[in-house]
Design an enzyme around this catalytic site. Structure first.
Site: not given
Length: 219
Positions: A90, A152, A181
């Site tokens: 991430d 995300k 996400k």
């Protein structure tokens, strides 16, 4: 239960966590059979050893939480993490460059990490609390062009986290091959289910046990 559990990345990113707390978090993730744990880079080898054979992936972060590390630093972080056993990265995009309209730099930064990790999943954190809607869309589009697998919402360390409005905007900004996400504020089953209904397929959460215990109590 299994379907919902496999949408959750159990987050273990707070800077003050002890090794015992990280180990307990990995045990919880294995017990509930979630999608992954997202641990600090220094914890990847420990988490990978603890979760080997469980079906729970190990993820970590790069350029976290501010996104302002050099591309070379993000690439080195990501490569080291994969070598240590991480399957997912991430990364925080360069927020300041995105706000400056320098999409060439933003895209190149993301692409360098995607190219560096040899097939590992890359999720690009926009940190929406600092962005206009137009910047959120531009960031999502840059992430898709660069080959990212997810976009995300947040790190969980900014003033705001995931919102329904942002999730709808992000889902519309990328093609179906890019997943969404949500992170920051995913604390209840009802919130998770509402977000799933607008197309979110992965959730960063610390309230994993509470969410899944609530689901079990309703079944």
């Amino acid at each position: 239960m299994e379907n919902v559990a496999k949408t959750i990345d159990h987050s273990l990113l707070r800077p003050e966590l002890t090794l015992d707390e990280v180990r307990a978090g990995c045990a919880l993730a294995a017990r509930y059979d979630v999608a992954s744990v997202c641990v600090r880079p220094c914890d990847v080898p420990e988490a990978a050893a603890l979760l080997r054979g469980t079906g729970v992936l190990v993820g970590t972060v790069a350029g976290f939480p501010h996104g302002d590390a050099t591309t070379a630093t993000k690439v080195a972080e990501a490569r080291r993490a994969v070598a240590d056993g991480a399957a997912e990265i991430d990364m925080v995009l360069n927020i300041g460059r995105l706000r400056s309209g320098d999409l060439t730099t933003v895209e190149a930064d993301i692409r360098a990490v995607v190219d560096a990790v040899d097939g590992a999943t890359v999720k690009v954190i926009l940190e929406n609390a600092y962005l206009t809607d137009a910047e959120k869309v531009a960031g999502c589009e840059a992430a898709e062009r660069a080959g990212a697998h997810y976009v995300k919402t947040s790190t969980g360390f900014a003033p705001g986290g995931a919102t329904m409005e942002d999730l709808r905007l992000m889902r519309a900004a990328v093609s179906p091959k890019v997943k969404i996400k949500a992170a920051g504020g995913v604390r209840t089953l009802d919130i998770l289910l509402a977000m799933a209904a607008v197309g979110v397929t992965r959730f960063g959460a610390t309230a994993t046990a509470a969410i899944l215990d609530d689901l079990a109590s309703r079944s």
